[in-house]
Design a protein around this motif. Structure first.
Motif, mmCIF file in Angstrom:
data_model
loop_
_atom_site.group_PDB
_atom_site.id
_atom_site.type_symbol
_atom_site.label_atom_id
_atom_site.label_comp_id
_atom_site.label_asym_id
_atom_site.label_seq_id
_atom_site.Cartn_x
_atom_site.Cartn_y
_atom_site.Cartn_z
ATOM 1 N N PRO A 1 14.324 -5.233 22.796
ATOM 2 C CA PRO A 1 14.010 -6.490 22.110
ATOM 3 C C PRO A 1 12.765 -7.143 22.707
ATOM 4 N N GLY A 2 11.893 -7.605 21.854
ATOM 5 C CA GLY A 2 10.669 -8.244 22.306
ATOM 6 C C GLY A 2 9.504 -7.303 22.506
ATOM 7 N N SER A 3 9.747 -6.000 22.438
ATOM 8 C CA SER A 3 8.654 -5.049 22.609
ATOM 9 C C SER A 3 7.765 -5.042 21.375
ATOM 10 N N GLU A 4 6.549 -4.628 21.551
ATOM 11 C CA GLU A 4 5.591 -4.602 20.458
ATOM 12 C C GLU A 4 5.859 -3.418 19.534
ATOM 13 N N PRO A 5 5.893 -3.652 18.211
ATOM 14 C CA PRO A 5 6.085 -2.535 17.273
ATOM 15 C C PRO A 5 4.924 -1.556 17.367
ATOM 16 N N GLN A 6 5.228 -0.288 17.138
ATOM 17 C CA GLN A 6 4.231 0.768 17.175
ATOM 18 C C GLN A 6 4.025 1.309 15.752
ATOM 19 N N PRO A 7 2.809 1.683 15.403
ATOM 20 C CA PRO A 7 2.568 2.195 14.051
ATOM 21 C C PRO A 7 2.979 3.656 13.907
ATOM 22 N N TYR A 8 3.595 3.945 12.774
ATOM 23 C CA TYR A 8 3.791 5.338 12.392
ATOM 24 C C TYR A 8 2.449 5.958 12.041
ATOM 25 N N TRP A 9 2.470 7.247 11.744
ATOM 26 C CA TRP A 9 1.274 7.931 11.269
ATOM 27 C C TRP A 9 0.917 7.410 9.874
ATOM 28 N N PRO A 10 -0.351 7.384 9.502
ATOM 29 C CA PRO A 10 -0.729 6.948 8.149
ATOM 30 C C PRO A 10 -0.121 7.876 7.104
ATOM 31 N N ALA A 11 0.398 7.290 6.052
ATOM 32 C CA ALA A 11 1.029 8.084 5.001
ATOM 33 C C ALA A 11 1.013 7.298 3.694
ATOM 34 N N ALA A 12 1.183 8.021 2.612
ATOM 35 C CA ALA A 12 1.257 7.409 1.283
ATOM 36 C C ALA A 12 2.707 7.121 0.932
ATOM 37 N N LEU A 13 2.927 6.054 0.177
ATOM 38 C CA LEU A 13 4.248 5.712 -0.335
ATOM 39 C C LEU A 13 4.109 5.431 -1.822
ATOM 40 N N PHE A 14 4.805 6.198 -2.612
ATOM 41 C CA PHE A 14 4.797 6.041 -4.073
ATOM 42 C C PHE A 14 6.219 5.701 -4.477
ATOM 43 N N THR A 15 6.453 4.447 -4.826
ATOM 44 C CA THR A 15 7.816 3.984 -4.995
ATOM 45 C C THR A 15 7.880 2.828 -5.979
ATOM 46 N N ALA A 16 9.021 2.704 -6.634
ATOM 47 C CA ALA A 16 9.257 1.513 -7.441
ATOM 48 C C ALA A 16 9.550 0.338 -6.516
ATOM 49 N N VAL A 17 9.199 -0.861 -6.944
ATOM 50 C CA VAL A 17 9.484 -2.056 -6.147
ATOM 51 C C VAL A 17 10.557 -2.856 -6.870
ATOM 52 N N PRO A 18 11.490 -3.470 -6.139
ATOM 53 C CA PRO A 18 12.584 -4.187 -6.796
ATOM 54 C C PRO A 18 12.122 -5.378 -7.626
ATOM 55 N N SER A 19 11.180 -6.158 -7.085
ATOM 56 C CA SER A 19 10.724 -7.366 -7.770
ATOM 57 C C SER A 19 9.239 -7.550 -7.508
ATOM 58 N N ARG A 20 8.433 -7.568 -8.567
ATOM 59 C CA ARG A 20 6.984 -7.686 -8.408
ATOM 60 C C ARG A 20 6.582 -9.026 -7.813
ATOM 61 N N SER A 21 7.397 -10.051 -8.005
ATOM 62 C CA SER A 21 7.041 -11.382 -7.519
ATOM 63 C C SER A 21 7.629 -11.683 -6.151
ATOM 64 N N PHE A 22 8.729 -11.037 -5.789
ATOM 65 C CA PHE A 22 9.443 -11.416 -4.566
ATOM 66 C C PHE A 22 9.543 -10.282 -3.558
ATOM 67 N N PHE A 23 9.666 -9.047 -4.049
ATOM 68 C CA PHE A 23 9.712 -7.868 -3.179
ATOM 69 C C PHE A 23 8.686 -6.850 -3.679
ATOM 70 N N PRO A 24 7.389 -7.151 -3.577
ATOM 71 C CA PRO A 24 6.385 -6.225 -4.124
ATOM 72 C C PRO A 24 6.092 -5.059 -3.188
ATOM 73 N N ARG A 25 7.137 -4.428 -2.690
ATOM 74 C CA ARG A 25 6.990 -3.311 -1.764
ATOM 75 C C ARG A 25 8.264 -2.469 -1.850
ATOM 76 N N GLY A 26 8.227 -1.285 -1.278
ATOM 77 C CA GLY A 26 9.373 -0.405 -1.362
ATOM 78 C C GLY A 26 10.544 -0.889 -0.517
ATOM 79 N N PHE A 27 11.761 -0.741 -1.042
ATOM 80 C CA PHE A 27 12.975 -1.083 -0.306
ATOM 81 C C PHE A 27 13.928 0.098 -0.381
ATOM 82 N N LEU A 28 14.363 0.584 0.785
ATOM 83 C CA LEU A 28 15.150 1.802 0.833
ATOM 84 C C LEU A 28 16.462 1.664 0.075
ATOM 85 N N TRP A 29 17.135 0.520 0.212
ATOM 86 C CA TRP A 29 18.455 0.411 -0.410
ATOM 87 C C TRP A 29 18.373 0.274 -1.932
ATOM 88 N N ASP A 30 17.220 -0.073 -2.473
ATOM 89 C CA ASP A 30 17.054 -0.074 -3.927
ATOM 90 C C ASP A 30 16.658 1.306 -4.447
#
Length: 602
Positions: free
Chosen positions: A319-348
């Motif tokens: 806890p409190g440690s700095e997040p580390q970046p994954y390798w650069p990659a593409a994500l092609f996914t539907a988003v749950p809500s264009r206005s509120f969740f404009p990004r990929g969500f695993l559980w959707d």
């Protein structure tokens, strides 16, 4: 003698204290040194991709597919935006504003990024096939804006591929402005900005204002922009953007990839079907407008598919440690809500795939190694053991499945006043106060977790093997409450018992669907799928499951279709008492399952 003994004890005690103090100081110094040294020399673990087959390696995703899917409405967070599926994209977008409103610039009243705060009456894709065409309608107060790839007589394709087309083909968009029906008639203006930019050739922050001149489209089609971009393939493929005005306050813009002859937007029109997904005929007994809502739900999900490129952030330390970046990659996914969740969500995404599979069949496996698949099969077999499930999670006293753990019901929510912040301010906060000592026991509430044996189709439809009625394990120990075990109903009686609990209005059954804190469409869909499975079994269980399925499906469709027709949106959740949609909208994550519910595609 007594004095000498006393002195000896005093000396010995003093000497022991010196040793303890010295040891403690040395330990603290060592801890500080090694802690500092450790922080100075700590290297985060190397994050590398999993060495396993990738979905993009399937034969379905060959060069032809990539070319066809290069362009799309992949800027999900905007009201409308096109881009290429490349790390550095060629991007296009739309924004509009009222030039007579003095707050346009002062309060940034231009519409560009989709936002619930803008208060649009409705917006969303009415038709979209995820590949070649789509239509979207945006109702913003007095303005009704239609963005379409549809001609007057026939549906038109967003993209076309010809011998002179470059990578990704050519695409066209028709923009039509009209006054919203029922709004007062008065002279108002609206300014529309269409732009195109190349992420591979960014400008400095102070150079973002657009270049260009005002063009009169009444005299005919005009070439607005042209250039070259690495997003269109090696060697910086050429592109051009044209516009033309057509009758009834519409204008078309045509994008051409490659060196080719100019043509009008009419050349993009084709004869393809315009249903945008869920087509065909539905049961006429369904609520009026069900087909319209089903098409819109699936179309908006497909139109909300976005392309993202970058690195995810993960925390590899404590806890409190700095997040580390994954390798650069593409994500092609539907988003749950264009206005509120404009990004990929695993559980959707799992629910998104249920809808996508109904349209497109991938048709082959990932070819995972047998050893990797075997582990999952073993886990699936263990989790499918009804006898073990009954021993661990069936509460004989209440007759339902429940969580087991250290638990107490003697809990209250209390409030207190705290002072914090700068400058210090008083605020009231709530905190949970536990008054009773937690004991090992069943959680005495019937909730979604109680439905999991039904959802996963583990309940028997006919006679059950004797192993499923195995006796309870030894007592969990002193203080444990509740009776675990499997000594209650077995066979079809167990399933009928759970179906009766499912429809108990004092538990989860409501006029609008199965509730928890609200009506969530994902769990309701999973229950409908299970009920459809048991309905096919016939007999007493089949009849009870079929009746429950039909009633639950009817209640859900009335709630979803009624809300959409009245308020213009599908919502993340629905109030269990009123049925009113709440939270983020438009939400075509799991709520888009209304399409499969209407079509009974399980």
């Amino acid at each position: 003698m007594a004095g000498g003994k006393s002195a000896g004890k005093s000396k010995g005690g003093f000497g022991l204290s010196i040793q303890l103090i010295a040891t403690a100081v040395l330990m603290a110094a060592a801890a500080a040194y090694f802690g500092f040294r450790g922080r100075g020399h700590f290297k985060p673990p190397v994050l590398s991709p999993l060495k396993a087959p990738m979905l993009t390696e399937l034969q379905e995703f060959d060069a032809a597919y990539k070319d066809q899917m290069l362009w799309g409405s992949y800027r999900s967070g905007l009201y409308f935006g096109m881009r290429t599926r490349t790390p550095k994209g060629l991007v296009s977008g739309l924004l509009w504003f009222d030039p007579d409103d003095p707050n346009t610039l002062n309060q940034m009243r231009a519409r560009h990024e989709a936002s619930q705060g803008d208060g649009l009456s409705s917006y969303g894709w009415k038709r979209h096939d995820g590949r070649t065409y789509g239509t979207q309608e945006l109702v913003d107060g007095e303005y009704n804006i239609s963005l379409s790839m549809v001609g007057a007589a026939h549906p038109s394709r967003l993209k076309s591929f010809g011998p002179e087309s470059g990578p990704g083909g050519d695409w066209s968009v028709r923009l039509q402005l009209s006054r919203t029906a029922g709004m007062p008639t008065r002279r108002r203006r609206i300014s529309v900005v269409v732009y195109l930019g190349d992420e591979d050739a960014p400008r400095e922050p102070w150079q973002v204002l657009p270049d260009g001149e005002v063009t009169d489209l009444r005299s005919g089609p005009a070439a607005l922009l042209s250039g070259a971009s690495s997003a269109l393939g090696r060697g910086a493929g050429r592109w051009s953007l044209h516009a033309m005005e057509v009758p009834s306050s519409r204008f078309d813009r045509v994008f051409g990839a490659g060196l080719r002859r100019q043509r009008s937007a009419g050349g993009a029109e084709g004869e393809g079907g315009g249903s945008g997904g869920a087509g065909g005929e539905l049961d006429p007994s369904l609520p009026e407008g069900t087909l319209e809502v089903s098409r819109a739900a699936l179309s908006n999900l497909l139109g909300s598919v976005g392309y993202f490129y970058g690195s995810s952030l993960v925390r590899t330390g404590g806890p409190g440690s700095e997040p580390q970046p994954y390798w650069p990659a593409a994500l092609f996914t539907a988003v749950p809500s264009r206005s509120f969740f404009p990004r990929g969500f695993l559980w959707d995404e799992g629910f998104h795939q249920l809808l996508v599979q109904a349209m497109y069949d991938i048709g082959s496996s990932l070819g995972l190694p047998a050893a990797a698949v075997g582990r999952y099969r073993a886990a699936a077999a263990a989790l499918s053991d009804l006898a073990a499930l009954r021993r661990l999670h069936y509460d004989d006293a209440r007759g339902w499945f429940a969580d087991w753990g250290t638990h107490t019901e003697d809990v209250q929510l209390a409030t207190k006043t705290v002072v914090d912040g700068e400058p210090p301010q008083q605020r009231v906060v709530s905190e949970r106060v536990t008054r009773g000592w937690p004991l090992p026991q069943f959680v005495p509430q019937f909730g979604y977790v109680s439905l999991f044996p039904l959802i996963t189709k583990l309940l028997p439809a006919g006679d059950v093997p004797a192993a499923a009625a195995a006796p309870a394990p030894p007592s969990a120990g002193a203080g444990a409450t509740g009776s675990a075990g499997g000594s209650g109903a077995v066979g079809p009686e167990l399933t009928l018992q759970q179906l009766a609990l499912l429809q108990d209005p004092g538990l989860l059954w409501s006029p609008h669907g199965l509730r928890s804190l609200a009506i969530w469409i994902n769990v309701n869909y999973l229950v409908l799928r299970a009920l459809s499975h048991y309905a096919a079994a016939g007999g007493e269980v089949g009849a009870a499951a079929a009746a429950a399925h039909d009633e639950l499906r009817s209640r859900l469709l009335k709630t979803l279709v009624g809300n959409y027709r009245k308020h213009g949106y599908l919502y993340e959740q629905y109030d269990d008492e009123t049925g009113r949609g709440t939270s983020s909208h438009p939400f075509t994550g799991w709520t888009a399952l209304v399409t499969l519910i209407a079509a009974q595609e399980y």
